[in-house]
Write a protein that holds these residues in place. Structure first.
Motif, mmCIF file in Angstrom:
data_model
loop_
_atom_site.group_PDB
_atom_site.id
_atom_site.type_symbol
_atom_site.label_atom_id
_atom_site.label_comp_id
_atom_site.label_asym_id
_atom_site.label_seq_id
_atom_site.Cartn_x
_atom_site.Cartn_y
_atom_site.Cartn_z
ATOM 1 N N ILE A 76 35.245 38.944 48.398
ATOM 2 C CA ILE A 76 36.446 39.090 48.917
ATOM 3 C C ILE A 76 36.868 40.652 49.058
ATOM 4 O O ILE A 76 37.630 41.188 50.073
ATOM 5 N N ASP A 77 36.416 41.488 48.117
ATOM 6 C CA ASP A 77 36.598 42.893 48.205
ATOM 7 C C ASP A 77 35.458 43.632 47.808
ATOM 8 O O ASP A 77 35.060 43.675 46.432
ATOM 9 N N SER A 78 34.685 44.231 48.461
ATOM 10 C CA SER A 78 33.256 44.695 48.148
ATOM 11 C C SER A 78 33.511 45.857 46.854
ATOM 12 O O SER A 78 32.311 46.035 46.505
ATOM 13 N N ARG A 79 34.617 46.303 46.818
ATOM 14 C CA ARG A 79 34.491 47.422 45.891
ATOM 15 C C ARG A 79 34.474 47.017 44.491
ATOM 16 O O ARG A 79 34.336 47.843 43.460
ATOM 17 N N TRP A 80 34.959 45.619 44.253
ATOM 18 C CA TRP A 80 34.849 45.214 43.012
ATOM 19 C C TRP A 80 33.666 44.901 42.402
ATOM 20 O O TRP A 80 33.001 44.374 42.675
ATOM 21 N N LEU A 81 33.695 45.602 41.225
ATOM 22 C CA LEU A 81 32.196 45.351 40.090
ATOM 23 C C LEU A 81 32.811 45.320 38.759
ATOM 24 O O LEU A 81 33.122 46.253 38.206
ATOM 25 N N CYS A 82 32.988 44.038 38.315
ATOM 26 C CA CYS A 82 33.311 44.188 36.757
ATOM 27 C C CYS A 82 31.996 43.345 36.052
ATOM 28 O O CYS A 82 31.721 42.122 36.616
ATOM 29 N N MET A 83 31.909 43.580 35.062
ATOM 30 C CA MET A 83 31.010 43.029 34.152
ATOM 31 C C MET A 83 31.311 43.345 32.725
ATOM 32 O O MET A 83 32.245 44.114 32.452
ATOM 33 N N ARG A 84 30.845 42.572 31.544
ATOM 34 C CA ARG A 84 31.187 42.882 30.451
ATOM 35 C C ARG A 84 30.646 44.226 29.888
ATOM 36 O O ARG A 84 31.557 44.950 29.454
ATOM 37 N N SER A 85 29.376 44.600 29.824
ATOM 38 C CA SER A 85 29.105 45.851 29.628
ATOM 39 C C SER A 85 27.887 46.074 30.581
ATOM 40 O O SER A 85 26.901 45.502 31.003
#
Length: 324
Positions: free
Chosen positions: A131-140
Motif C-alpha cells: 500500500i505504501d512502500s515506505r512502511w517497514l515495521c517489525m518488532r525488533s
C-alpha cells in the motif's frame, strides 16, 4: 507480475525470520560517508493535534538536510493501533499526512503500547508495504547504515503492567507470549548484535523511556534489564517516544544520551519531574529530532512545530576515544 510476487515473497521471508532473530537491513550512507535522518514518535491522529503541521516542517527540514530515512519510535496509530491491514487509518494518518517529497524515503518503525492495543500483526504485515512502500515495521530489527548501526527494540512486552488487568486494555500478545521467554530471547539476540557491531555509532531505538522527566518517567523494567547492556557495549544514544514531548538527557555514569522524540501530535501535558540525571533540554510540545552523522561527529537538533531549532549539540567521537 512475477516481480511483484518475488518482492512479496522476499518481504514475507524477512517478516517471518524477524520472529526468530534480529533481521538486518542494509541502508547505505551517502557517497561522502555521512548520514542524515529524522526521528518522530506518537503521531498517528489523522492529522489532528498539529500532526499535519509537524509533518510539514519535517518535510522542510528533510529537504534541507537531504535525509536518508525516517525513524518512527512507536505509537504509530491512535488510540488502539490498526484494526486490520485494510484500516483506513493507515492512509489517513500516514500516507496522506507525510506527503513532502523529502519524506518519500524509507520509514523504519517499531510498535508502541497503543499499537499493541489494536491488531499489532497488521502493522507488521508486508501487505502494508504494498500500500505504501515506505512502511517497514517489525518488532525488533537492525538497520546497518555503514557508519551507524540502529538497533530497533520491541519494548512494550517488557512492561509488566500491560500484562495485567486485561479488562482495561486488551493487548495483542500473539507471537510474544510467554513474556519471560520472549524477553530473554530478544535480549540475547540484542547482546550478540551489539557485541558484533563495529560501527562508529551504536544507536538503540525503542518506544518506552529509559530516562525521562515527563509523565511516564523511567521504565523500571528497561532500566533493570536493558540499560546495563547498553552501557556495557558502548551505545551512544537511546531514542524513544512514549512521553509526548522532546527531551535530551545525558547520563551520569556512561556516555549514553537519552533522546525523547514523542511530539508527533498530541502533547502539552504540563508535567516535569526532575531527576538526578543531567537534563540538557525539555520541551513540553510538538516537534521532532534530526541526526546528522559522520565518521567523527554526530549533530543532533530538536525542532518545534514551526521548524525552529530549540536545542542542538554535537558529539565528537574523537573526544570519546580520548577520554576512554
Amino acid at each position: 507480475m512475477v516481480h511483484s510476487l518475488l518482492a512479496a515473497l522476499f518481504s514475507l521471508i524477512l517478516y517471518c525470520s524477524s520472529m526468530a532473530e534480529l533481521t538486518r537491513f542494509f541502508h547505505p550512507a551517502k557517497s561522502d560517508g555521512t548520514l542524515s535522518l529524522l526521528a518522530i514518535g506518537d503521531w498517528g491522529r489523522n492529522g489532528t493535534f498539529n500532526q499535519s503541521l509537524v509533518a510539514y516542517q519535517m518535510g522542510v527540514i528533510g529537504e534541507e538536510l537531504d535525509i536518508d530515512f525516517i525513524i518512527s519510535v512507536g505509537d504509530n496509530f491512535y488510540e488502539s493501533g490498526l484494526r486490520d491491514v485494510d484500516d483506513i487509518s493507515f492512509e489517513e494518518s500516514f500516507s496522506k499526512i507525510y506527503t513532502a517529497k523529502s519524506l518519500q524515503k524509507q520509514w523504519y518503525s517499531v510498535l508502541g503500547n497503543h499499537d499493541y492495543r489494536g491488531n499489532a500483526m497488521a502493522q507488521l504485515d508486508p501487505i502494508l508495504r504494498q500500500i505504501d512502500s515506505r512502511w517497514l515495521c517489525m518488532r525488533s530489527f537492525i538497520v546497518d547504515a555503514e557508519i551507524a548501526n540502529f538497533f530497533f527494540l520491541d519494548t512494550t512486552p517488557f512492561v509488566k503492567k500491560y500484562w495485567k488487568n486485561p479488562k482495561k486494555n486488551q493487548y495483542d500478545w500473539r507471537e510474544v507470549a510467554p513474556r519471560k521467554r520472549y524477553i530473554s530471547s530478544l535480549l540475547k539476540d540484542l547482546e550478540i548484535a551489539l557485541g558484533e557491531s563495529a560501527a562508529t555509532w551504536k544507536i538503540v531505538i525503542g518506544h518506552h523511556t529509559l530516562r525521562s522527566v515527563s509523565e511516564h518517567g523511567e521504565t523500571p523494567e528497561l532500566v533493570k534489564l536493558l540499560l546495563p547492556m547498553l552501557i556495557n557495549y558502548g551505545v551512544d544514544m537511546y531514542i524513544n517516544g512514549h512521553d509526548h514531548c522532546l527531551q535530551h538527557i545525558s547520563s551520569t555514569d556512561s556516555f549514553i544520551h537519552f533522546l525523547t522524540s514523542g511530539g508527533g501530535s498530541k502533547a502539552w501535558r504540563g508535567i516535569i519531574m526532575p531527576t538526578m540525571e543531567n537534563l540538557q533540554f525539555f520541551y513540553d510540545g510538538q516537534g521532532f529530532v534530526s541526526l546528522q552523522l559522520s565518521a567523527t561527529d554526530a549533530n543532533i537538533k530538536f525542532y518545534n512545530v514551526f521548524g525552529d531549532v530549540l536545542h542542538e549539540w554535537k558529539i565528537t567521537k574523537e573526544f570519546y576515544d580520548y577520554i576512554v
